[in-house]
Motif scaffolding. Structure first.
Motif, mmCIF file in Angstrom:
data_model
loop_
_atom_site.group_PDB
_atom_site.id
_atom_site.type_symbol
_atom_site.label_atom_id
_atom_site.label_comp_id
_atom_site.label_asym_id
_atom_site.label_seq_id
_atom_site.Cartn_x
_atom_site.Cartn_y
_atom_site.Cartn_z
ATOM 1 N N ASP A 83 0.818 -1.208 0.000
ATOM 2 C CA ASP A 83 0.000 0.000 0.000
ATOM 3 C C ASP A 83 0.857 1.265 0.000
ATOM 4 O OD1 ASP A 83 -2.339 -1.433 -0.081
ATOM 5 O OD2 ASP A 83 -2.700 -1.357 2.079
ATOM 6 N N GLU A 87 0.912 3.656 -3.200
ATOM 7 C CA GLU A 87 0.235 4.884 -2.772
ATOM 8 C C GLU A 87 -1.285 4.672 -2.721
ATOM 9 O OE1 GLU A 87 1.524 8.000 -5.369
ATOM 10 O OE2 GLU A 87 3.594 7.903 -4.677
ATOM 11 N N CYS A 88 -1.666 3.543 -2.134
ATOM 12 C CA CYS A 88 -3.073 3.154 -2.048
ATOM 13 C C CYS A 88 -3.696 3.732 -0.770
ATOM 14 C CB CYS A 88 -3.167 1.627 -2.031
ATOM 15 S SG CYS A 88 -4.843 1.003 -2.090
ATOM 16 N N ASN A 89 -4.877 4.321 -0.904
ATOM 17 C CA ASN A 89 -5.528 4.971 0.237
ATOM 18 C C ASN A 89 -6.625 4.144 0.885
ATOM 19 O OD1 ASN A 89 -3.968 7.353 0.084
ATOM 20 N ND2 ASN A 89 -5.213 8.058 -1.639
ATOM 21 N N THR A 90 -7.120 3.124 0.176
ATOM 22 C CA THR A 90 -8.152 2.257 0.757
ATOM 23 C C THR A 90 -7.792 0.794 0.554
ATOM 24 O OG1 THR A 90 -9.479 2.341 -1.287
ATOM 25 C CG2 THR A 90 -10.044 3.899 0.472
ATOM 26 N N GLU A 95 -9.697 2.880 5.232
ATOM 27 C CA GLU A 95 -8.461 3.624 4.982
ATOM 28 C C GLU A 95 -7.265 2.708 5.233
ATOM 29 O OE1 GLU A 95 -8.098 8.202 5.661
ATOM 30 O OE2 GLU A 95 -9.023 7.321 7.425
ATOM 31 N N THR A 96 -6.257 2.789 4.373
ATOM 32 C CA THR A 96 -5.045 1.998 4.569
ATOM 33 C C THR A 96 -4.271 2.538 5.772
ATOM 34 O OG1 THR A 96 -3.912 3.435 2.984
ATOM 35 C CG2 THR A 96 -4.766 1.337 2.147
ATOM 36 N N SER A 99 -2.469 5.664 5.028
ATOM 37 C CA SER A 99 -3.371 6.814 4.956
ATOM 38 C C SER A 99 -3.844 7.233 6.354
ATOM 39 C CB SER A 99 -4.579 6.467 4.079
ATOM 40 O OG SER A 99 -5.476 7.534 4.014
#
Length: 317
Positions: A83, A87-90, A95-96, A99
């Motif tokens: 993640d 750059e993954c936010n979910t 939410e990751t 994030s």
């Protein structure tokens, strides 16, 4: 499909939420955040079913239950790092960790879980299992580096893609399947049969994940759709589609940099035979997986392992 291990899976969920430990509140909260989000738990399910399929006794050993937990911890640690890289936010509809907290905390939480899994692994007191599972963490790193070096590279072959998919996904399932048989003192033929079962099930699972990245949506995926495409991770549907579309090649080579490129790229892939060819490839791997365990002793657990192939393909429906 998992009714015979349902109680064990519930215990596994409870244990995962407790076994990170309270030694550092932030690291614990970060790891617990992802465990609470749940997930398919397909990996520990397979491990427990392999344990039942290769064991003459009805009761599972505690070592098998701990191996299933270790496998899920390693998988979760890899997600924390993925993640950050992507750059993954979910993730799983939440939410990751990167994030919710920060990239630094997410990386440290991933490292913490890898270390925690190593501790529990050592306490299985089985050197052969320790060697097999430890190699998986190396494979994860190799898979990520390989992927990073080939982003937006339209010259990569399907063999390159399969090798990368093995390192990132199938290695853990294959090695854990083999470790599960070793804990039952299975012979070498049985060990290799279930290793290859896990390898091909893992490859099929990754291919279907890659198809869903193209045809799914954020609600069903639990993470943003088209993320692999956006990050230049060239997966099987895209690789097949590239052979049919010169425009798609141009979009990839300019790294989907212009407005509407990503949406247009997904539309092109859907208009080609890329999705069907990738699906056929996944089906081929599930069929190969089943062939490897066909000669094993029939049992309810073995039948459930065969049904997993249908579950994997049916994720597309």
């Amino acid at each position: 499909m998992f009714s015979q291990i349902e109680i064990d899976l519930k215990k596994l969920d409870n244990n995962l939420k407790q076994m990170t430990g309270p030694r550092h509140p932030i690291l614990n909260a970060a790891a617990e955040h992802l465990f609470k989000a749940g997930g398919k738990r397909i990996r520990p399910s397979i491990i427990l079913l392999v344990a039942k399929a290769t064991n003459n006794k009805t009761e599972l050993k505690n070592e098998h239950k701990r191996l299933a937990e270790i496998t899920e911890i390693i998988h979760t640690a890899s997600l924390l790092h993925d993640d950050v890289i992507d750059e993954c936010n979910t993730r799983r509809g939440m939410e990751t960790v990167n994030s919710e907290f920060s990239n630094k905390i997410a990386v440290l939480a991933g490292d913490f879980l890898f270390a925690q899994s190593s501790w529990y692994l050592a306490n299985l007191n089985n050197l052969e299992v320790v060697k097999i599972i430890s190699k998986v963490i190396t494979d994860f790193a190799e898979g990520e580096v390989t992927q990073g070096l080939t982003n937006f590279d339209t010259s990569i072959s399907m063999d390159n893609y399969i090798n990368k998919s093995f390192y990132k996904t199938a290695s853990l399932i294959a090695s854990s399947c083999k470790a599960s048989t070793i804990l039952n003192d299975a012979d070498l033929f049985t060990q290799n049969a279930f290793y290859n079962y896990g390898k091909h099930i893992g490859l099929a699972f990754q291919i279907i994940d890659d198809i869903l990245d193209i045809i799914g949506n954020s609600t069903t995926l639990g993470k943003p759709a088209g993320l692999d495409l956006k990050n230049g991770n060239l997966t099987s549907p895209l690789l097949f589609a590239l052979k049919e579309s010169e425009i798609l090649n141009e979009l990839v080579e300019r790294e989907f940099s212009e407005d509407g490129d990503l949406k247009y790229g997904i539309k092109i892939i859907k208009s080609t035979n890329g999705i069907k060819q990738a699906t056929d490839l996944a089906i081929e791997h599930t069929q190969t997986a089943i062939k490897y365990i066909t000669g094993c002793k029939e049992s309810e657990a073995l039948n459930d392992l065969k049904k997993i192939s249908e579950f994997i393909i049916n994720r597309l429906n």
